[in-house]
Motif scaffolding. Sequence first.
Motif, PDB file in Angstrom:
ATOM      1  N   THR A 153      51.695 -50.006 -39.968  1.00  0.00           N
ATOM      2  CA  THR A 153      50.579 -50.848 -40.393  1.00  0.00           C
ATOM      3  C   THR A 153      49.257 -50.263 -39.907  1.00  0.00           C
ATOM      4  N   VAL A 154      49.259 -49.707 -38.678  1.00  0.00           N
ATOM      5  CA  VAL A 154      48.050 -49.042 -38.170  1.00  0.00           C
ATOM      6  C   VAL A 154      47.664 -47.895 -39.110  1.00  0.00           C
ATOM      7  N   HIS A 155      48.663 -47.075 -39.493  1.00  0.00           N
ATOM      8  CA  HIS A 155      48.400 -45.976 -40.437  1.00  0.00           C
ATOM      9  C   HIS A 155      47.742 -46.519 -41.709  1.00  0.00           C
ATOM     10  N   LYS A 156      48.315 -47.628 -42.209  1.00  0.00           N
ATOM     11  CA  LYS A 156      47.822 -48.201 -43.464  1.00  0.00           C
ATOM     12  C   LYS A 156      46.370 -48.659 -43.332  1.00  0.00           C
ATOM     13  N   VAL A 157      46.059 -49.389 -42.244  1.00  0.00           N
ATOM     14  CA  VAL A 157      44.668 -49.873 -42.123  1.00  0.00           C
ATOM     15  C   VAL A 157      43.701 -48.724 -41.830  1.00  0.00           C
ATOM     16  N   TYR A 158      44.179 -47.683 -41.124  1.00  0.00           N
ATOM     17  CA  TYR A 158      43.333 -46.515 -40.865  1.00  0.00           C
ATOM     18  C   TYR A 158      42.996 -45.769 -42.158  1.00  0.00           C
ATOM     19  N   GLU A 159      43.882 -45.873 -43.136  1.00  0.00           N
ATOM     20  CA  GLU A 159      43.627 -45.186 -44.406  1.00  0.00           C
ATOM     21  C   GLU A 159      42.818 -46.052 -45.358  1.00  0.00           C
ATOM     22  N   GLY A 160      42.579 -47.293 -44.957  1.00  0.00           N
ATOM     23  CA  GLY A 160      41.869 -48.193 -45.868  1.00  0.00           C
ATOM     24  C   GLY A 160      40.863 -49.058 -45.157  1.00  0.00           C
ATOM     25  N   GLU A 161      41.225 -50.340 -44.995  1.00  0.00           N
ATOM     26  CA  GLU A 161      40.240 -51.358 -44.592  1.00  0.00           C
ATOM     27  C   GLU A 161      39.554 -51.087 -43.248  1.00  0.00           C
ATOM     28  N   ALA A 162      40.218 -50.421 -42.288  1.00  0.00           N
ATOM     29  CA  ALA A 162      39.614 -50.234 -40.961  1.00  0.00           C
ATOM     30  C   ALA A 162      38.638 -49.057 -40.908  1.00  0.00           C
ATOM     31  N   ALA A 163      38.778 -48.123 -41.857  1.00  0.00           N
ATOM     32  CA  ALA A 163      38.025 -46.861 -41.759  1.00  0.00           C
ATOM     33  C   ALA A 163      36.500 -47.038 -41.611  1.00  0.00           C
TER      34      ALA A 163
END
Length: 199
Positions: A34-44
């Motif tokens: 999930t961290v990978h996913k948000v790092y590639e999208g909403e968190a960037a």
Amino acid sequence: MLLLGLTGSIGMGKSTTAKLFQEAGVPVYDADATVHKVYEGEAAPAVEAAFPGSTVDGKVDRQKLSAMVLNNADAMKRLETIVHPMLRSHQLKFLSDAETSGAPVAVLDVPLLYETGGENRVDAVVVVTTTPEIQRERILTRDNMTPEKLDAILARQLPDAEKRKRADFVVDTSHGLDPVRQRIGEILREVVKMPRRRN
């Protein structure tokens, strides 16, 4: 639905154990994925604003970010303030989907479960362990891993002996997959008899 927290220090075999829970038909929430996913999208965008130069092509570059926050408690706190609320909302969606599917047990795979007080959000904790020798051997074969980086990671994690002491169940991954599969079967049979205890 009963909720199992799955944790264990780096290199203990937690990801493999999580896969074997999935193989046994248990829904598993993977905090790292999930961290990978948000790092590639909403968190960037928020991460880039807090740590200029930490993203490449609109995605967080984990190595650059890691260099900025490793051994810096304030930077780490700043990062967690950005990322944790996003992860929490993903986790709540996972729980609601698992509940809706009628699963009797679900697993939250969270590396820093004890370090973040996560044991209060689950009904029982499974700690994955192995010998210190096997642990180091597994980790040091990974790409971009150095003994120094490993020591910095281990310094942030509760010692394995302490995790095992606080666990409801311990899974030892030192002897291959079959004993792990067997242990997961035992845990799933036992956990459904336990009372709910999460806050």
